[in-house]
Motif scaffolding. Structure first.
Motif, mmCIF file in Angstrom:
data_model
loop_
_atom_site.group_PDB
_atom_site.id
_atom_site.type_symbol
_atom_site.label_atom_id
_atom_site.label_comp_id
_atom_site.label_asym_id
_atom_site.label_seq_id
_atom_site.Cartn_x
_atom_site.Cartn_y
_atom_site.Cartn_z
ATOM 1 N N MET A 122 12.389 39.220 65.313
ATOM 2 C CA MET A 122 11.228 39.161 64.333
ATOM 3 C C MET A 122 10.988 40.468 63.700
ATOM 4 O O MET A 122 11.074 41.751 64.511
ATOM 5 C CB MET A 122 10.078 38.713 65.098
ATOM 6 C CG MET A 122 9.800 37.207 65.193
ATOM 7 S SD MET A 122 8.368 37.108 65.956
ATOM 8 C CE MET A 122 7.988 35.429 65.474
ATOM 9 N N GLN A 177 6.373 30.456 66.259
ATOM 10 C CA GLN A 177 6.118 31.247 64.994
ATOM 11 C C GLN A 177 7.603 31.647 64.297
ATOM 12 O O GLN A 177 7.831 31.687 63.044
ATOM 13 C CB GLN A 177 5.407 32.859 65.279
ATOM 14 C CG GLN A 177 5.438 33.840 64.155
ATOM 15 C CD GLN A 177 4.109 33.526 63.297
ATOM 16 O OE1 GLN A 177 3.342 32.466 63.655
ATOM 17 N NE2 GLN A 177 3.933 34.096 62.293
ATOM 18 N N GLN A 190 1.663 38.152 62.698
ATOM 19 C CA GLN A 190 1.104 36.934 62.236
ATOM 20 C C GLN A 190 1.140 36.026 63.266
ATOM 21 O O GLN A 190 0.786 34.801 62.956
ATOM 22 C CB GLN A 190 1.683 36.586 60.957
ATOM 23 C CG GLN A 190 1.410 37.524 60.032
ATOM 24 C CD GLN A 190 1.007 36.695 58.617
ATOM 25 O OE1 GLN A 190 0.975 35.505 58.549
ATOM 26 N NE2 GLN A 190 0.813 37.374 57.587
ATOM 27 N N SER A 191 1.694 36.098 64.289
ATOM 28 C CA SER A 191 1.626 35.093 65.416
ATOM 29 C C SER A 191 0.318 34.477 65.665
ATOM 30 O O SER A 191 -0.703 35.315 65.856
ATOM 31 C CB SER A 191 2.234 35.740 66.623
ATOM 32 O OG SER A 191 3.649 36.059 66.593
ATOM 33 N N ASP A 192 0.296 33.182 66.064
ATOM 34 C CA ASP A 192 -0.982 32.497 66.333
ATOM 35 C C ASP A 192 -1.299 32.453 68.041
ATOM 36 O O ASP A 192 -0.916 31.839 68.504
ATOM 37 C CB ASP A 192 -0.696 31.083 65.980
ATOM 38 C CG ASP A 192 -2.130 30.311 65.851
ATOM 39 O OD1 ASP A 192 -3.255 30.936 66.002
ATOM 40 O OD2 ASP A 192 -2.288 29.084 65.803
ATOM 41 N N LEU A 193 -1.899 33.523 68.558
ATOM 42 C CA LEU A 193 -1.849 33.607 69.818
ATOM 43 C C LEU A 193 -3.170 33.246 70.282
ATOM 44 O O LEU A 193 -4.075 32.957 69.497
ATOM 45 C CB LEU A 193 -1.661 35.081 70.036
ATOM 46 C CG LEU A 193 -0.491 35.991 69.755
ATOM 47 C CD1 LEU A 193 -0.049 37.297 70.482
ATOM 48 C CD2 LEU A 193 0.906 35.100 70.135
ATOM 49 N N ASN A 232 1.360 32.336 74.934
ATOM 50 C CA ASN A 232 1.789 33.486 73.717
ATOM 51 C C ASN A 232 3.236 33.162 73.686
ATOM 52 O O ASN A 232 3.633 33.170 72.439
ATOM 53 C CB ASN A 232 1.236 34.682 73.893
ATOM 54 C CG ASN A 232 -0.505 34.488 73.760
ATOM 55 O OD1 ASN A 232 -0.964 33.297 73.265
ATOM 56 N ND2 ASN A 232 -1.260 35.489 74.103
ATOM 57 N N VAL A 277 -0.925 28.303 61.088
ATOM 58 C CA VAL A 277 -1.379 28.220 62.539
ATOM 59 C C VAL A 277 -0.653 27.139 63.461
ATOM 60 O O VAL A 277 0.289 26.484 63.004
ATOM 61 C CB VAL A 277 -2.891 27.627 62.500
ATOM 62 C CG1 VAL A 277 -3.644 28.796 61.702
ATOM 63 C CG2 VAL A 277 -3.004 26.381 61.916
ATOM 64 N N ALA A 278 -0.485 27.728 64.679
ATOM 65 C CA ALA A 278 0.036 26.830 65.818
ATOM 66 C C ALA A 278 -0.824 25.899 66.407
ATOM 67 O O ALA A 278 -0.256 25.250 67.296
ATOM 68 C CB ALA A 278 1.077 27.624 66.272
ATOM 69 N N GLY A 279 -2.177 26.261 66.308
ATOM 70 C CA GLY A 279 -3.318 25.402 67.147
ATOM 71 C C GLY A 279 -3.182 25.997 68.752
ATOM 72 O O GLY A 279 -3.345 25.426 69.268
ATOM 73 N N THR A 280 -2.474 27.298 68.582
ATOM 74 C CA THR A 280 -2.680 27.911 69.953
ATOM 75 C C THR A 280 -4.265 27.957 70.415
ATOM 76 O O THR A 280 -4.829 28.542 69.700
ATOM 77 C CB THR A 280 -1.954 29.294 70.137
ATOM 78 O OG1 THR A 280 -0.719 29.197 69.246
ATOM 79 C CG2 THR A 280 -1.848 29.896 71.461
ATOM 80 N N ALA A 281 -4.272 27.402 71.644
ATOM 81 C CA ALA A 281 -5.662 27.519 72.233
ATOM 82 C C ALA A 281 -5.668 27.707 73.729
ATOM 83 O O ALA A 281 -4.679 27.198 74.479
ATOM 84 C CB ALA A 281 -6.542 26.318 72.008
ATOM 85 N N ALA A 287 4.040 30.587 71.812
ATOM 86 C CA ALA A 287 3.446 30.544 70.525
ATOM 87 C C ALA A 287 4.314 31.363 69.516
ATOM 88 O O ALA A 287 4.545 31.060 68.374
ATOM 89 C CB ALA A 287 1.834 31.070 70.473
ATOM 90 N N VAL A 288 4.851 32.559 70.287
ATOM 91 C CA VAL A 288 5.629 33.209 68.996
ATOM 92 C C VAL A 288 6.996 32.666 69.011
ATOM 93 O O VAL A 288 7.729 32.733 67.703
ATOM 94 C CB VAL A 288 6.070 34.611 69.811
ATOM 95 C CG1 VAL A 288 6.837 35.517 69.208
ATOM 96 C CG2 VAL A 288 4.618 35.427 70.018
ATOM 97 N N ARG A 330 0.989 32.964 57.345
ATOM 98 C CA ARG A 330 2.048 32.059 57.381
ATOM 99 C C ARG A 330 1.738 30.797 58.116
ATOM 100 O O ARG A 330 2.438 29.833 58.467
ATOM 101 C CB ARG A 330 2.992 32.831 58.612
ATOM 102 C CG ARG A 330 3.793 33.803 58.016
ATOM 103 C CD ARG A 330 4.360 34.801 58.761
ATOM 104 N NE ARG A 330 4.992 35.877 58.049
ATOM 105 C CZ ARG A 330 6.255 36.484 57.618
ATOM 106 N NH1 ARG A 330 7.156 35.403 58.105
ATOM 107 N NH2 ARG A 330 6.498 37.268 57.061
#
Lengths: 388, 388
Positions: free
Chosen positions: B354, A351, B361-364, A344, A265-269, A347-348, A263
């Motif tokens: 969800m 998503q 698929q979450s970008d954690l 996170n 990326v969110a660039g979560t870092a 991040a969700v 799906r």
């Protein structure tokens, strides 16, 4: 990721060929050729091909970057060579060129060995994607822990110096027994480019949601490949571990006939700078503006534990929402505890393409040792709502 | 929540009447009456009324619950009385009746004062809503820290004993200088019930998404009121701090003509049992079955940090999905670090309704000090997907 070649060969029955460089692909004939470390030519054919060439550390175009004692920080081999050099030196001072994730994470390792650290980069802004108030917390942590930070200094060259090496800038010099290059990475996409495959942002290999390149029999996964951004829906190149790993699994499934779609990326870092946890997900203000959003931003200060709970420390949260659609666009956070996993939740929300209002109503956990009744993310979301 | 009455009166201009018990409401006349602590009658009228009567600690129907040294644990006043009693005793042994959040959290405070602790309850299952493997981690932590846990013992009465008090069960006795009652709370809804307002689950005051009761001029908020469950969409009564606080803000807005709707609760909760963090959100297996879902469950073991990172400890995660719709239904987690805030990612996923596949698929975030490349929640989601 450390795994021995024989595991692939013996336990998994994979015909693993190390020391083989593929130099050209023939998409028509579904084959390729190259040469071995011993100088012998080889050829191969394929039904399906997976390009997983990764990325390499950027080498700044500076005289002296190849001097002994100058290191990039990318591979396991880099790490081993650095460790050996630091011990044998012994090194008393180090200079880091660059201030990205890797550069920042290195400081702690060096300081824990009693090495003086100076960081320098040409750009004038420390962590430019981060809200100034949050970046200031990181900067203060570095300075408190004895790291000298010099943004905004044009670097001219590296040469020998009294500690061994010297980084010479237009207006200053930094001495060190070693110099680390932490100026980002680039995708290893030359083979794909030469074969005529479509490229994405930053010259990465363009893939669809199934990790398929512009050739239907060739897939690409890992740091060499691009991705869709969850927020903008546009192509992006953010080479991080989870995406690389996830893409590997999906590509493997699809190469053998599956239909696994990723799906985006969110660039979560998240990263650790001494005692400070730094986290982000989604877009920065500039990225949001560039993508055509009308970002509203709020920054709040909260606490890592309930009011009056012993051990509570500060947490700063930035939240970004879109005035036009109400959507949550991103979040950033710094603090000494409770930051790394808190991000996170945002991040969700990205998503799920939640609005800030929906996110602000989330039923998050509360107990006095772990945060205030209103989680700092919710407090920030409530604040940004007022500006939207 | 500690705030002095004069703050409301002087700084906020609120005509706060303490020591006034409202005993009856007249919905037709929009008024009410009651009596003061001094025994005087009073009356009032209203345009809009907010019922915020909270909850009270359940008192088990046992001979001896009113003996000196037996305490409920609910109000600030309870806390003060308990502290005084422990210090003056001095108390060497304590018995806790019940094993819910509050009962479990009390153990640490008592043990830190060097007091021996025994917990007892009639129900045979320790933390019945939790997956057995996770509950076992909590149980072992209690036992390691010197708490004796006795589920499945029918309690007959409390009487004087050699330590001061004695909890007498059908098949055993527990001595203690004090006995704590941690057997849940009930909504203070008698006034609403007498006035003919509609009641919800557990005799709480029924409210709509705007916190309005069955009477359009009366609102209710806090522990006394019910809520919609985010997952089932049905009414539920889960009295926790964030919901109470959030409902207070929304009710205040709506009383003065606003239209703030609350979306519901997921029952997200976290608590600390000595060094173990325990968290949940959404439905348990039984709750899911009772609500008509076909739950698929997975439990995984993972680590709080990357493979080989010093200080890494175990994390266990349970994830529940619905076979019919694919939806995420709930998550539970135990571990020594990184649990309290990780649960919020699952809480937001419930908020967004969800599916497990979307959530997986979450970008954690990933960095070695904070978890493995695949966050334990994602590993659990991937596992439950295989069973759905």
């Amino acid at each position: 990721m450390v795994r021995q070649a024989r595991v692939f060969r013996e336990k998994q029955g994979i015909d693993l060929k190390t020391g083989h460089r593929v130099e050209a692909l023939d998409l028509e004939e579904k084959g390729g050729k190259g040469s071995t470390l011993e100088g012998e030519d080889f050829e191969f054919t394929y039904d399906k091909l997976l390009i997983a060439t990764g990325s390499r550390a950027n080498m700044p175009d500076l005289p002296g970057v190849h001097l002994p004692g100058v290191f990039a920080v990318k591979s396991l081999e880099d790490g081993r060579r650095i460790k050996k050099f630091l011990v044998e030196g012994p090194v008393k001072k180090a200079v880091i060129i660059g201030m990205g994730y890797i550069a920042l994470e290195m400081c702690e390792g060096l300081r824990s060995r009693g090495i003086e650290v100076g960081m320098v980069k040409p750009g004038p802004v420390f962590i430019p994607w981060m809200h100034r108030e949050l970046a200031q917390v990181v900067l203060e942590e570095l300075e408190t822990k004895g790291v000298a930070v010099y943004p905004g200094h044009e670097i001219k060259y590296i040469e020998g110096g009294k500690e061994g090496l010297k980084v010479v800038c237009a207006d200053m010099e930094l001495d060190g027994g070693t110099v680390f290059l932490g100026v980002g990475v680039s995708p290893c996409s030359e083979l794909a480019e030469k074969a005529g495959l479509e490229l994405g942002p930053s010259q990465s290999v363009a893939v669809d949601r199934f990790l398929m390149t512009s050739d239907r029999d060739i897939y690409a996964a890992g740091d060499c490949a691009d991705a869709y951004h969850l927020v903008t829906g546009k192509k992006t190149w953010i080479p991080l571990a989870l995406r690389a790993n996830r893409a590997g699994w999906a590509a493997a499934d699809n190469v053998i006939g599956g239909k696994v779609a990723l799906r985006g990326v969110a660039g979560t870092a998240v990263f650790k700078v001494f005692d400070v946890q730094v986290a982000r997900t989604g877009l920065s203000v500039k990225e949001a503006e560039d993508a055509g959003y009308e970002p509203a931003e709020a920054v709040i200060q909260s606490r890592s534990r309930a009011h009056g709970h012993p051990g509570s420390t500060g947490i700063r949260v930035q939240i970004l929402g879109d005035r036009k659609t109400g959507r949550l666009l991103g979040a950033q956070m710094v603090g000494k505890e409770g930051v790394a996993h808190r991000i996170n939740a945002a991040a969700v929300a990205l998503q799920a393409k939640m609005t800030v209002e929906e996110f602000s109503q989330s039923d998050l956990a509360y107990a006095p040792p772990f945060g205030p009744t209103w989680d700092p993310l919710l407090t920030a979301a409530n604040q940004v709502l007022k500006r939207m």
